[in-house]
Design a protein around this motif. Structure first.
Motif, short mmCIF file in Angstrom:
data_model
loop_
_atom_site.label_atom_id
_atom_site.label_comp_id
_atom_site.label_asym_id
_atom_site.label_seq_id
_atom_site.Cartn_x
_atom_site.Cartn_y
_atom_site.Cartn_z
N VAL A 16 -16.73 -6.27 11.54
CA VAL A 16 -16.86 -5.20 10.11
C VAL A 16 -16.29 -5.68 8.97
O VAL A 16 -16.54 -4.89 7.90
CB VAL A 16 -16.35 -3.92 10.45
N HIS A 17 -15.76 -6.99 8.91
CA HIS A 17 -15.23 -7.30 7.69
C HIS A 17 -15.48 -8.94 7.45
O HIS A 17 -15.66 -9.45 8.34
CB HIS A 17 -13.40 -7.19 7.98
N SER A 18 -15.39 -9.24 6.28
CA SER A 18 -15.71 -10.74 5.71
C SER A 18 -14.50 -11.58 6.30
O SER A 18 -14.92 -12.84 6.86
CB SER A 18 -15.96 -10.72 4.19
N SER A 19 -13.45 -11.03 6.90
CA SER A 19 -12.12 -11.92 7.51
C SER A 19 -12.82 -12.36 8.84
O SER A 19 -12.45 -13.41 9.50
CB SER A 19 -10.97 -11.12 7.74
N GLU A 20 -13.98 -11.87 9.37
CA GLU A 20 -14.37 -12.29 10.59
C GLU A 20 -15.85 -13.06 10.41
O GLU A 20 -16.34 -13.72 11.36
CB GLU A 20 -14.92 -11.16 11.48
N LEU A 218 -38.04 -8.41 17.64
CA LEU A 218 -36.73 -7.64 17.91
C LEU A 218 -35.91 -8.00 16.80
O LEU A 218 -35.83 -8.94 16.16
CB LEU A 218 -36.18 -8.35 19.22
N LEU A 219 -34.97 -6.92 16.53
CA LEU A 219 -33.86 -7.01 15.66
C LEU A 219 -32.75 -6.33 15.78
O LEU A 219 -32.89 -5.00 16.46
CB LEU A 219 -34.16 -6.47 14.00
N SER A 220 -31.55 -6.72 15.83
CA SER A 220 -30.31 -6.21 16.08
C SER A 220 -29.61 -6.17 14.93
O SER A 220 -29.50 -7.19 14.04
CB SER A 220 -29.51 -6.78 17.37
N GLY A 221 -28.46 -5.22 14.81
CA GLY A 221 -27.42 -5.05 13.77
C GLY A 221 -27.10 -3.65 13.83
O GLY A 221 -27.06 -3.10 14.82
N ASP A 222 -26.43 -3.10 12.68
CA ASP A 222 -25.83 -1.79 12.68
C ASP A 222 -27.27 -1.08 12.32
O ASP A 222 -28.21 -1.34 12.52
CB ASP A 222 -25.05 -1.54 11.58
N ASP A 223 -26.93 0.53 12.39
CA ASP A 223 -28.02 1.38 12.35
C ASP A 223 -28.98 1.17 11.08
O ASP A 223 -30.15 1.54 10.88
CB ASP A 223 -27.43 2.84 12.50
N LYS A 242 -23.84 -1.09 16.43
CA LYS A 242 -22.81 -0.40 15.55
C LYS A 242 -23.46 0.67 14.79
O LYS A 242 -24.69 0.61 14.10
CB LYS A 242 -22.02 -1.27 14.89
N GLU A 243 -22.54 1.55 14.53
CA GLU A 243 -22.98 2.56 13.31
C GLU A 243 -22.23 2.47 12.14
O GLU A 243 -21.15 2.53 12.22
CB GLU A 243 -22.80 4.15 14.02
N ALA A 244 -22.90 2.13 11.11
CA ALA A 244 -22.18 1.80 9.89
C ALA A 244 -21.41 3.13 9.13
O ALA A 244 -22.25 4.08 9.08
CB ALA A 244 -22.98 1.24 8.68
N LEU A 245 -20.23 3.05 8.79
CA LEU A 245 -19.44 4.13 8.14
C LEU A 245 -19.14 3.63 6.84
O LEU A 245 -18.89 4.35 5.74
CB LEU A 245 -18.01 4.19 8.87
N GLY A 246 -19.33 2.32 6.33
CA GLY A 246 -19.21 1.99 5.26
C GLY A 246 -19.45 0.27 5.13
O GLY A 246 -20.04 -0.11 6.02
N MET A 247 -19.11 -0.25 3.92
CA MET A 247 -19.23 -1.66 3.62
C MET A 247 -18.61 -2.44 4.60
O MET A 247 -18.83 -3.59 5.24
CB MET A 247 -18.76 -1.92 2.27
N ALA A 248 -17.33 -2.03 5.05
CA ALA A 248 -16.43 -2.79 5.92
C ALA A 248 -15.84 -1.68 7.33
O ALA A 248 -14.71 -1.96 7.62
CB ALA A 248 -15.35 -3.40 5.27
N ALA A 249 -16.68 -0.97 7.67
CA ALA A 249 -16.17 -0.05 8.84
C ALA A 249 -17.44 0.47 9.51
O ALA A 249 -18.49 0.61 9.10
CB ALA A 249 -15.40 1.21 8.13
N ALA A 250 -17.45 0.56 10.97
CA ALA A 250 -18.12 0.99 11.73
C ALA A 250 -17.87 1.53 13.13
O ALA A 250 -16.49 1.34 13.36
CB ALA A 250 -19.10 -0.25 12.01
N VAL A 251 -18.41 2.29 13.56
CA VAL A 251 -18.25 2.60 14.86
C VAL A 251 -19.22 1.65 15.92
O VAL A 251 -20.22 1.68 15.94
CB VAL A 251 -18.84 4.06 15.47
N THR A 252 -18.63 0.79 16.74
CA THR A 252 -19.21 -0.41 17.37
C THR A 252 -19.31 -0.12 18.90
O THR A 252 -18.16 0.43 19.61
CB THR A 252 -18.55 -1.67 16.96
#
Length: 341
Positions: A16-20, A218-223, A242-252
């Motif tokens: 969910v974050h650029s640190s990853e 096929l494609l995978s990613g957030d919703d 995962k379901e995106a909640l914002g730029m750096a947040a998601a329900v995964t």
């Protein structure tokens, strides 16, 4: 059977974050492991459906040196490093039967989407105008002297279609429901064009695959990424991890659950590859690119055929075919990484 798996990072489950995703940040190693595990799940799914398939995996994030070679399924071959032809699609050719996009993200300006962008932070938007091959737009009526009624049955979110009616040459404009660029009519004497459709990495890469006659199955990613893909290629299999909640947040999803779903979906997608049409745009194509930096715009105008438009941040060019357009877009993205001396 030959398959190309293009693996990005931002759309991988758990990330969910650029640190990853950034090699210089503390959580990058874990991100690499999650990315490699999802690639392995898709490799396994392809080979479940086609045990003798030739599987190439293109590392398609950042430096293109993220996937861990020693942890990758040994039955696949890895395309690694840059610069290289076709960028995120390196290894793709006319002999490829299916392309699979893993860990992809939504385009810049869309969302909410996890780590949404187009190529890099300097590309704000890419708009492509040209004909698209398909059978989703039908001319359903004809009034001599007054134009024609156009009925659009293509997914899209406001892509504009202009049709020249057979017979009297009257021009009609229709707005399609939804989002997408597969908007071609096979009306005798007619010409249907998509006008100014914004494309991110999903659309740009899918159209390059289509230029070579290869379907993205096929494609995978957030919703949000899956919705963008479904609008462009409704027949493709999408796997929201995962379901995106914002730029750096998601329900995964749990990474293992995501991998199970990816393996099953990859096998299904490859089995149905002949039912999924390539996304093919035919030229000539007019392309506009919005750039964040005035310096990049100055550099872009040094490229033959690229000109500054009336807008302060936009450059434009015309290409005879999509392969040429794609390469010029890649060049502009590379120019955007050059900083003033």
């Amino acid at each position: 059977m030959k398959a190309l798996i293009s693996v990005d990072m931002e759309g991988v489950s758990g990330i969910v974050h650029s640190s990853e995703t950034n090699p210089e940040r503390y959580d990058y190693q874990r991100g690499r492991e999650l990315m490699t595990a999802e690639a392995n799940a898709v490799i396994a799914g392809v080979l479940d459906a086609e045990p003798t398939a030739d599987v190439l995996v293109a590392d398609a994030h950042g430096t293109f040196r993220n996937l861990l070679p020693e942890q990758l399924d040994r039955r696949a071959r890895l395309v690694r490093g840059k610069p290289r032809a076709l960028n995120m699609l390196a290894g793709l050719d006319e002999e490829t039967d299916a392309a699979l996009f893993v860990g992809y993200h939504v385009r810049a300006g869309e969302g909410p989407g996890v780590l949404a962008h187009t190529m890099n932070g300097e590309i704000l938007d890419v708009r492509v105008t040209g004909r698209a091959q398909g059978e989703d737009v039908r001319i359903t009526g004809h009034t001599p002297g007054e134009g024609a009624q156009v009925t659009a049955h293509a997914p899209g979110d406001g892509a504009q279609v202009t049709a020249h009616t057979p017979g009297d040459g009257a021009q009609v404009t229709a707005r399609t429901p939804g989002g997408g660029v597969q908007l071609t009519a096979h009306a005798p004497g007619g010409d249907v064009r998509t006008t100014g459709r914004s494309l991110g990495e999903i659309g740009l890469n899918a159209a390059m695959a289509g230029h070579l006659g290869v379907p993205v199955v096929l494609l995978s990613g957030d919703d949000a990424a899956c919705a963008e893909a479904a609008a462009l290629i409704p027949e493709a299999v999408t796997v929201p991890v995962k379901e995106a909640l914002g730029m750096a947040a998601a329900v995964t999803l749990h990474p293992e659950e995501a991998r199970d779903r990816l393996r099953r979906a990859a096998a299904d997608a490859v089995s149905r590859r002949t039912e999924i049409p390539p996304l093919a745009l035919t030229g000539p194509l007019h392309v506009e690119v919005d750039l964040a930096s005035p310096h990049t715009i100055d550099l872009a105008t040094l490229v033959p055929g690229v000109s500054r438009t009336a807008g302060a941040r936009t450059v434009a060019f015309t290409a005879p075919d999509y392969g040429t357009a794609y390469r010029l877009i890649l060049l502009l993205a590379q120019l955007a990484t050059i900083r003033p001396a």
